[in-house]
Every structure is written in C-alpha cells, then in structure tokens.
Design a protein around this motif. Structure first.
Motif, short mmCIF file in Angstrom:
data_model
loop_
_atom_site.label_atom_id
_atom_site.label_comp_id
_atom_site.label_asym_id
_atom_site.label_seq_id
_atom_site.Cartn_x
_atom_site.Cartn_y
_atom_site.Cartn_z
N GLY A 1 53.87 69.39 -23.96
CA GLY A 1 54.71 68.95 -22.86
C GLY A 1 56.18 69.26 -23.05
O GLY A 1 56.85 69.76 -22.12
N ASP A 2 56.72 68.97 -24.22
CA ASP A 2 58.15 69.24 -24.46
C ASP A 2 58.45 70.73 -24.35
O ASP A 2 59.49 71.13 -23.81
N PHE A 3 57.55 71.55 -24.88
CA PHE A 3 57.74 72.99 -24.79
C PHE A 3 57.75 73.45 -23.34
O PHE A 3 58.62 74.22 -22.92
N LEU A 4 56.80 72.98 -22.53
CA LEU A 4 56.75 73.39 -21.13
C LEU A 4 58.00 72.93 -20.37
O LEU A 4 58.55 73.66 -19.54
N ARG A 5 58.48 71.74 -20.68
CA ARG A 5 59.66 71.21 -19.99
C ARG A 5 60.95 71.88 -20.46
O ARG A 5 61.99 71.77 -19.80
N SER A 6 60.89 72.60 -21.59
CA SER A 6 62.10 73.24 -22.11
C SER A 6 62.55 74.40 -21.25
O SER A 6 63.73 74.79 -21.29
N ARG A 7 61.64 75.00 -20.47
CA ARG A 7 61.99 76.11 -19.57
C ARG A 7 61.26 75.87 -18.25
O ARG A 7 60.30 76.56 -17.91
N PRO A 8 61.69 74.87 -17.49
CA PRO A 8 60.91 74.46 -16.31
C PRO A 8 60.77 75.55 -15.25
O PRO A 8 59.75 75.58 -14.55
N ALA A 9 61.73 76.44 -15.11
CA ALA A 9 61.58 77.52 -14.12
C ALA A 9 60.49 78.49 -14.56
O ALA A 9 59.54 78.76 -13.80
N HIS A 10 60.59 79.02 -15.77
CA HIS A 10 59.61 79.99 -16.24
C HIS A 10 58.22 79.38 -16.40
O HIS A 10 57.21 80.10 -16.33
N GLU A 62 35.18 73.57 -16.09
CA GLU A 62 36.01 72.72 -16.92
C GLU A 62 37.32 73.42 -17.28
O GLU A 62 37.30 74.54 -17.81
N PRO A 63 38.45 72.82 -16.99
CA PRO A 63 39.74 73.44 -17.35
C PRO A 63 39.84 73.66 -18.86
O PRO A 63 39.30 72.89 -19.66
N GLU A 64 40.55 74.72 -19.23
CA GLU A 64 40.74 75.08 -20.63
C GLU A 64 42.23 75.22 -20.90
O GLU A 64 42.99 75.70 -20.06
N PHE A 65 42.62 74.80 -22.10
CA PHE A 65 44.03 74.83 -22.47
C PHE A 65 44.17 75.40 -23.87
O PHE A 65 43.26 75.30 -24.69
N GLY A 66 45.32 76.00 -24.13
CA GLY A 66 45.57 76.53 -25.46
C GLY A 66 47.05 76.42 -25.80
O GLY A 66 47.91 76.46 -24.91
N LEU A 67 47.33 76.28 -27.08
CA LEU A 67 48.72 76.23 -27.52
C LEU A 67 48.86 76.88 -28.88
O LEU A 67 47.89 77.00 -29.64
N LEU A 68 50.07 77.30 -29.15
CA LEU A 68 50.38 77.99 -30.39
C LEU A 68 51.52 77.25 -31.07
O LEU A 68 52.53 76.94 -30.44
N GLU A 69 51.35 76.94 -32.35
CA GLU A 69 52.37 76.22 -33.10
C GLU A 69 52.88 77.06 -34.26
O GLU A 69 52.11 77.74 -34.94
N HIS A 70 54.19 76.99 -34.49
CA HIS A 70 54.81 77.56 -35.68
C HIS A 70 55.58 76.44 -36.37
O HIS A 70 56.50 75.87 -35.79
N ASP A 71 55.16 76.10 -37.59
CA ASP A 71 55.83 75.03 -38.35
C ASP A 71 55.92 73.73 -37.55
O ASP A 71 56.95 73.05 -37.53
N GLY A 72 54.83 73.41 -36.85
CA GLY A 72 54.77 72.16 -36.11
C GLY A 72 55.43 72.18 -34.75
O GLY A 72 55.46 71.17 -34.05
N THR A 73 55.98 73.34 -34.34
CA THR A 73 56.64 73.45 -33.04
C THR A 73 55.83 74.36 -32.14
O THR A 73 55.50 75.49 -32.52
N VAL A 74 55.51 73.90 -30.94
CA VAL A 74 54.77 74.72 -29.98
C VAL A 74 55.67 75.81 -29.44
O VAL A 74 56.80 75.54 -29.01
N THR A 75 55.19 77.04 -29.47
CA THR A 75 55.99 78.19 -29.01
C THR A 75 55.35 78.93 -27.85
O THR A 75 55.97 79.83 -27.28
#
Length: 293
Positions: free
Chosen positions: A21-30, A53-66
């Motif tokens: 969520g924080d990552f997505l909100r960091s660039r709300p336009a894009h 069924e919806p599917e989701f994925g995320l990528l983390e580097h050192d605990g931060t979603v990128t």
C-alpha cells in the motif's frame, strides 16, 4: 554478487495492500490503476471484475516494496514500472508456474520489455492492443463556448441510461474499456456519485463523464462518452471540465485521465481543458504460447 529479484505472489488482497500500500501511494498518478482497482475489489468484492480469483504480486528489496502487479482474470496482468532485471524475473516466475497470461499492461518501456521476455520464454506472440497516454490536470480551462444545458450528477433513476451508454462506450473503444460489466459499473458509480451527465435545458442527457473514487489523493476521469449523433457540440468537453472541477473541489491532489493515442480528437480536447502528459502506457495481448501447456 547481483541478487536476482524474487517475486512474492498471493491471492490475499488484505495482505497485498498491507505490504504494498505505501509503495502504491508513493506515486499515485503512475499507480492509479492499481490503486483504483484494488480499492474497488476491497469495497465491492473479489469477483466484481469477473468470476476468476484475483492475483497479486510484489517485489521487495531489503524489506522495501519496489514493484507490484495485479490481475483480475480473465483480464491482463497490470504492473507498476519494472527494471529490466525485475521484468525478466517476473516473466520467469510466471512461465515456470505455467501461467496462462492473456496480456500485459504497464508503462511503455516496461510493457515492451515484458512482452519480449514473455515471447522468449513461452513462444507467445505479443500484439499491441492499445497505446494510452496518462494525463494530469494542471490549470483547469473551461472550453468555450459552453454548450446549452447543465451538469447533473447521475442517480439511481439514471441506471438504465448509464448501463446502455457504458455498453456503447465499450463496444466502440474495444474490450480494453471493459474491466467491469456495465451493470456493476453503473451500480458502483451511482453509489458515490461517480458519473456526471450533461443534459439539455429540457433535461435530456446528451453526454456523460465518470470518475473513480478518491484513493491516495487521486481521482481519475473515466469514461467520457457522447452518443455518435450528438458529437461535435461541446458536450463531452463540458462534462469533462465539470467532473474535473468537482474532483478538485472534493480535495483531489491529482486529477488524471487516460486517452487512446490513436484518437487525436480526445487528446487535443483534454489538453485544451488543461491536462498535461505524464507517461505513456501500452497494453499487449498474447497469442498462444507454451506456458501452462
């Protein structure tokens, strides 16, 4: 040593939003599509976009979603911007799982890179479905002359009109405008006043402009539709300007919209109103490949 990016896939929307969520909100336009679609899933249920069924994925580097993606089957996978290494890792992860992927959408460079990676790994043939430009509202300019009539927020009494016009819009622009069925779309928009009609002095609706609900400070205008026989009279511009004004009045930090780059009329209209380019996006469809076979 270079670390290969590792994608984490989940079907748990709450977990995905908690982590990304924080990552997505960091660039709300894009990230407007990811924000609005996941918000709709949260508010209206997991199957509002289809039975899959919806599917989701995320990528983390050192605990931060990128990076992050979602998919609401049978629709395309929609991803945030990826580096070349992240793109290759995502294509490898999905291909190794035997994923049947009908298409992919992201910012232009990411989309073209993934399409090539997917072709290389699966043999699937990528085909451009649509190229779109994301715009952000700068200084709002009301198009002149303003056509006769007035704006009105659509209510439950307009439901059948909205369903019909949304269906006509989808037929005209193609399936990329149809993430959600027309009846569900109308019900969702009516629930928060998300469609404005431009109507004649006699009260006859002649155009509509919709908006997404406000999420992370952004509101996106979509869709804008005028029946073919009523075009060229300024109705779409007036309706778009009104919902843009109302979005600003509702406290939106970002007022956004997408246009089809193949439509010079709409691109010129929105720029006259005050919208400025942010980024280009491309949606690919994939022909038959070997993944999942």
């Amino acid at each position: 040593m270079t670390t290969i990016p590792t994608w984490h896939l989940t079907a748990d929307l709450d977990r995905f939003l908690r982590l990304a969520g924080d990552f997505l909100r960091s660039r709300p336009a894009h990230h407007t599509i990811q924000l609005t679609v996941t918000d709709t899933l949260r508010r209206r249920g997991r199957h509002v976009y289809g039975d899959g069924e919806p599917e989701f994925g995320l990528l983390e580097h050192d605990g931060t979603v990128t990076a992050a993606f979602f998919r609401t089957p049978p629709g395309r996978l929609m991803s945030t911007r990826l580096t070349p290494a992240e793109t290759e890792a995502l294509a490898a992860e999905l291909a190794d799982r035997g994923t049947e992927l009908p298409g992919f959408m992201a910012e232009q460079d990411t989309a073209s890179a993934f399409a090539e990676a997917w072709r290389h790994r699966t043999g699937a043939v990528p085909d451009v479905n649509v190229r779109q430009r994301l715009y952000r509202l700068g200084e709002l300019t009301i198009p002149r002359p303003v056509p006769p009539g007035r704006p009105r927020v659509a209510t439950a009494k307009d439901r059948e009109q909205l369903i019909r016009w949304h269906g006509e819009f989808v037929t005209e622009v193609g399936e990329h405008g149809a993430m959600i069925g027309s009846a569900d779309w109308a019900d969702a928009r009516i629930s928060y006043g998300g469609v404005t009609l431009w109507e004649t002095a006699e009260g006859t609706p002649v155009s509509m402009a919709g908006v997404t609900a406000k999420v992370a400070g952004q509101i996106r205008v979509a869709p804008v539709y005028t029946p073919a026989e009523l075009r060229g009279r300024g109705y779409a511009g007036a309706a778009t300007a009104e919902v843009s004004r109302a979005a600003r009045a509702a406290g939106a930090d970002e007022v956004l919209l997408f246009t089809d780059l193949a439509n010079p009329t709409s691109n010129a209209l929105y720029q006259r109103i005050g919208y400025r380019p942010v980024a280009d996006f491309t949606a690919y469809d994939f022909g038959p490949g070997t993944a999942g076979r």
